[in-house]
Scaffold this motif. Structure first.
Motif, mmCIF file in Angstrom:
data_model
loop_
_atom_site.group_PDB
_atom_site.id
_atom_site.type_symbol
_atom_site.label_atom_id
_atom_site.label_comp_id
_atom_site.label_asym_id
_atom_site.label_seq_id
_atom_site.Cartn_x
_atom_site.Cartn_y
_atom_site.Cartn_z
ATOM 1 N N THR A 1 0.833 -1.206 0.000
ATOM 2 C CA THR A 1 0.000 0.000 0.000
ATOM 3 C C THR A 1 0.865 1.252 0.000
ATOM 4 O O THR A 1 0.460 2.301 0.485
ATOM 5 N N SER A 2 2.063 1.112 -0.548
ATOM 6 C CA SER A 2 2.933 2.273 -0.728
ATOM 7 C C SER A 2 3.890 1.983 -1.871
ATOM 8 O O SER A 2 4.132 0.821 -2.208
ATOM 9 N N CYS A 3 4.415 3.034 -2.435
ATOM 10 C CA CYS A 3 5.297 2.884 -3.578
ATOM 11 C C CYS A 3 6.116 4.152 -3.733
ATOM 12 O O CYS A 3 5.649 5.245 -3.414
ATOM 13 N N ARG A 4 7.352 3.999 -4.221
ATOM 14 C CA ARG A 4 8.170 5.163 -4.524
ATOM 15 C C ARG A 4 8.409 5.203 -6.031
ATOM 16 O O ARG A 4 8.942 4.258 -6.609
ATOM 17 N N LEU A 5 7.994 6.288 -6.657
ATOM 18 C CA LEU A 5 8.211 6.476 -8.086
ATOM 19 C C LEU A 5 9.567 7.137 -8.294
ATOM 20 O O LEU A 5 9.886 8.133 -7.643
ATOM 21 N N ALA A 6 10.355 6.588 -9.197
ATOM 22 C CA ALA A 6 11.687 7.120 -9.445
ATOM 23 C C ALA A 6 11.837 7.447 -10.920
ATOM 24 O O ALA A 6 11.015 7.066 -11.756
ATOM 25 N N GLY A 7 12.908 8.168 -11.235
ATOM 26 C CA GLY A 7 13.161 8.529 -12.619
ATOM 27 C C GLY A 7 12.276 9.647 -13.112
ATOM 28 O O GLY A 7 12.027 9.770 -14.312
ATOM 29 N N LEU A 8 11.756 10.482 -12.204
ATOM 30 C CA LEU A 8 10.868 11.575 -12.571
ATOM 31 C C LEU A 8 11.667 12.825 -12.932
ATOM 32 O O LEU A 8 12.857 12.925 -12.653
ATOM 33 N N LYS A 9 10.974 13.784 -13.528
ATOM 34 C CA LYS A 9 11.612 15.044 -13.908
ATOM 35 C C LYS A 9 11.631 15.993 -12.711
ATOM 36 O O LYS A 9 10.603 16.179 -12.054
ATOM 37 N N PRO A 10 12.750 16.608 -12.426
ATOM 38 C CA PRO A 10 12.788 17.573 -11.309
ATOM 39 C C PRO A 10 11.888 18.779 -11.576
ATOM 40 O O PRO A 10 11.689 19.177 -12.728
ATOM 41 N N GLY A 11 11.351 19.352 -10.509
ATOM 42 C CA GLY A 11 10.544 20.563 -10.622
ATOM 43 C C GLY A 11 9.322 20.397 -11.490
ATOM 44 O O GLY A 11 8.946 21.314 -12.217
ATOM 45 N N THR A 12 8.676 19.236 -11.420
ATOM 46 C CA THR A 12 7.538 18.929 -12.304
ATOM 47 C C THR A 12 6.337 18.483 -11.475
ATOM 48 O O THR A 12 6.476 17.727 -10.518
ATOM 49 N N VAL A 13 5.140 18.932 -11.868
ATOM 50 C CA VAL A 13 3.898 18.509 -11.212
ATOM 51 C C VAL A 13 3.419 17.208 -11.854
ATOM 52 O O VAL A 13 3.311 17.120 -13.082
ATOM 53 N N TYR A 14 3.135 16.227 -11.014
ATOM 54 C CA TYR A 14 2.640 14.935 -11.476
ATOM 55 C C TYR A 14 1.256 14.668 -10.900
ATOM 56 O O TYR A 14 0.959 15.025 -9.757
ATOM 57 N N PHE A 15 0.413 14.019 -11.714
ATOM 58 C CA PHE A 15 -0.876 13.519 -11.257
ATOM 59 C C PHE A 15 -0.768 12.010 -11.123
ATOM 60 O O PHE A 15 -0.277 11.329 -12.029
ATOM 61 N N VAL A 16 -1.243 11.484 -9.988
ATOM 62 C CA VAL A 16 -1.087 10.070 -9.672
ATOM 63 C C VAL A 16 -2.456 9.468 -9.349
ATOM 64 O O VAL A 16 -3.276 10.091 -8.664
ATOM 65 N N GLN A 17 -2.702 8.239 -9.852
ATOM 66 C CA GLN A 17 -3.920 7.496 -9.537
ATOM 67 C C GLN A 17 -3.557 6.059 -9.178
ATOM 68 O O GLN A 17 -2.547 5.523 -9.641
ATOM 69 N N VAL A 18 -4.416 5.437 -8.366
ATOM 70 C CA VAL A 18 -4.205 4.061 -7.929
ATOM 71 C C VAL A 18 -5.510 3.296 -8.127
ATOM 72 O O VAL A 18 -6.600 3.848 -7.974
ATOM 73 N N ARG A 19 -5.392 2.019 -8.489
ATOM 74 C CA ARG A 19 -6.581 1.162 -8.525
ATOM 75 C C ARG A 19 -6.251 -0.197 -7.916
ATOM 76 O O ARG A 19 -5.073 -0.563 -7.779
ATOM 77 N N CYS A 20 -7.303 -0.919 -7.559
ATOM 78 C CA CYS A 20 -7.158 -2.153 -6.780
ATOM 79 C C CYS A 20 -7.830 -3.318 -7.491
ATOM 80 O O CYS A 20 -8.877 -3.158 -8.126
ATOM 81 N N ASN A 21 -7.228 -4.486 -7.362
ATOM 82 C CA ASN A 21 -7.831 -5.720 -7.874
ATOM 83 C C ASN A 21 -7.911 -6.712 -6.713
ATOM 84 O O ASN A 21 -6.907 -7.308 -6.332
ATOM 85 N N PRO A 22 -9.111 -6.887 -6.114
ATOM 86 C CA PRO A 22 -9.242 -7.885 -5.050
ATOM 87 C C PRO A 22 -9.397 -9.267 -5.678
ATOM 88 O O PRO A 22 -10.233 -9.478 -6.562
ATOM 89 N N PHE A 23 -8.609 -10.211 -5.246
ATOM 90 C CA PHE A 23 -8.701 -11.551 -5.812
ATOM 91 C C PHE A 23 -8.469 -12.568 -4.703
ATOM 92 O O PHE A 23 -8.091 -12.232 -3.580
ATOM 93 N N GLY A 24 -8.705 -13.829 -5.033
ATOM 94 C CA GLY A 24 -8.518 -14.881 -4.044
ATOM 95 C C GLY A 24 -9.490 -14.801 -2.894
ATOM 96 O O GLY A 24 -9.204 -15.273 -1.792
ATOM 97 N N ILE A 25 -10.678 -14.201 -3.120
ATOM 98 C CA ILE A 25 -11.661 -14.060 -2.043
ATOM 99 C C ILE A 25 -12.183 -15.436 -1.646
ATOM 100 O O ILE A 25 -12.718 -16.171 -2.472
ATOM 101 N N TYR A 26 -11.977 -15.786 -0.404
ATOM 102 C CA TYR A 26 -12.360 -17.104 0.109
ATOM 103 C C TYR A 26 -11.836 -18.221 -0.783
ATOM 104 O O TYR A 26 -12.519 -19.212 -1.032
ATOM 105 N N GLY A 27 -10.632 -18.040 -1.293
ATOM 106 C CA GLY A 27 -9.989 -19.098 -2.060
ATOM 107 C C GLY A 27 -10.308 -19.115 -3.542
ATOM 108 O O GLY A 27 -9.915 -20.055 -4.247
#
Length: 401
Positions: A276-302
């Motif tokens: 539930t965390s991540c570090r993004l690297a290789g970005l441009k200095p002094g730049t505004v970024y928009f970030v989104q996250v999505r989830c895939n629940p799987f293996g529910i009750y096997g």
């Protein structure tokens, strides 16, 4: 539409209907396949006085038909012949109207020309947090029937129970339906779609599914994006797991996507796994970024299925620190005399960061490797200084002859 009394009047949808017995068109409201021919007649009943077939003419959807398409059968009957009919312009039927010499309407009929429904296919379903079920489908290979076609989603428990009909249609598009509640878990369902219109009906193949295999959830809430100290090419992303599934046994994997402020192109990070965390690297200095996250629940009750991705979270913005290094054409700072040159170290650091720019990393292993690399670089730098005879000021030795 044509009423029982015989005289035409306009309905709210633009059609006409009859309210007296001035004339009659036969056949009344025919339904035909595309490419068919139509033989129709308009017979007047002597009212208004003097009305004869010689003065009658036809219109279709308000446009007067060519005289050569008609012929007089007798003093009170005018025939019409139409060949190779196209599909109706409106699903509620085309208006075929018989007029007197003065243009008044004598009779009307709705003409339905189209195709029978094709077999619906490509049924897909998903359950939001195991509380409901939404399905959508493709109406057929060609889709358009030119006639009003009714689609019904049917479902039942696979081994027992009666057929049920979904009631909440068009929830996520024109061919979709939503079942809000009363669904059983751990028991497969059979789901299919039936299509019906004036020319026939068709039924899709049956889709068998278990609710636990098609679960999706809400986008991850509380997505936070922040700087990583003074590192000018990195951002830290944090979020929480789906709260709606906190009481269920399941696994989750995540994806991140990000873009710069003035771009529409997203870059997707796939290897986030169940963190539930991540570090993004290789970005441009002094730049505004928009970030989104999505989830895939799987293996529910096997469950062994791959799971279904949620929608993306709302974009969260953050900026990387500005670079303090001089840009192209700027001045450079040479090392002072007696101080070790940082050129080799910077070159190796640049090589390492170049690798990071190709691999936005989100695993603790990467951080450990980075820390190990830094420790090795410090040790290597110290050894290099000793080998080159560089010592702190005041402790430099002399070479014996």
């Amino acid at each position: 539409m044509v009423g029982d009394s015989g005289q035409l009047h306009l309905t709210p949808d633009g059609h006409s209907s009859l309210t007296s017995d001035t004339a009659v068109i036969s056949p009344q409201d025919p339904t035909l396949l595309i490419g068919s021919s139509l033989q129709a007649t308009c017979s007047v009943h002597g009212d208004p006085p003097g009305a004869t077939a010689e003065g009658l003419y036809w219109t279709l959807n308000g446009r007067r038909l060519a005289p050569e398409l008609s012929r007089v059968l007798n003093a009170s009957t005018l025939a019409l012949a139409l060949a190779n009919l196209n599909g109706s312009r409106q699903q509620s039927g085309d208006n075929l109207v018989c007029h007197a010499r003065d243009g008044s309407i004598l009779a009307g009929s709705c003409l339905y020309v189209g195709l029978p429904p094709e077999k619906p296919f490509n049924i897909s379903c998903w359950s939001k947090n195991m509380k409901d079920l939404t399905c959508r489908w493709t109406p057929g290979a060609h889709g358009e029937t030119f006639l009003h076609t009714n689609y019904s989603l049917k479902y039942k428990l696979r081994w027992y129970g009666q057929d049920n009909t979904c009631e909440e249609y068009h929830t996520v598009g024109p061919h979709s339906c939503h079942i809000p509640k009363d669904l059983a878990l751990f028991t497969p369902y059979e789901i299919w779609v039936e299509a019906t219109n004036r020319l026939g009906s068709a039924r899709s193949d049956v889709l068998t599914l278990d609710i636990l295999d098609v679960v999706t959830t809400d986008p991850p809430p509380d997505v936070h994006v922040s700087r990583v100290g003074g590192l000018e090419d990195q951002l830290s992303v944090r979020w929480v797991s789906p709260p709606a599934l906190k009481d269920f046994l399941f696994q989750a994997k995540y994806q991140i996507r990000y873009r710069v402020e003035d771009s529409v192109d997203w870059k997707v990070v796939d290897d986030v796994s169940n963190q539930t965390s991540c570090r993004l690297a290789g970005l441009k200095p002094g730049t505004v970024y928009f970030v989104q996250v999505r989830c895939n629940p799987f293996g529910i009750y096997g469950s062994k299925k791959a799971g279904i991705w949620s929608e993306w979270s709302h974009p969260t913005a953050a900026s990387t620190p500005r670079s303090e290094r001089p840009g192209p054409g700027g001045g450079t700072c040479e090392p002072r005399g007696g101080e070790p040159s940082s050129g080799p170290v910077r070159r190796e650091l640049k090589q390492f960061l170049g690798w990071l720019k190709k691999h936005a990393y989100c695993s603790n292993l990467s951080f450990r490797l980075y820390d190990q690399w830094r420790a090795w670089m410090q040790k290597s730098h110290k050894t290099r200084n000793q080998d080159e005879g560089i010592l702190p000021s005041g402790r430099r030795g002399t070479t014996r002859g």
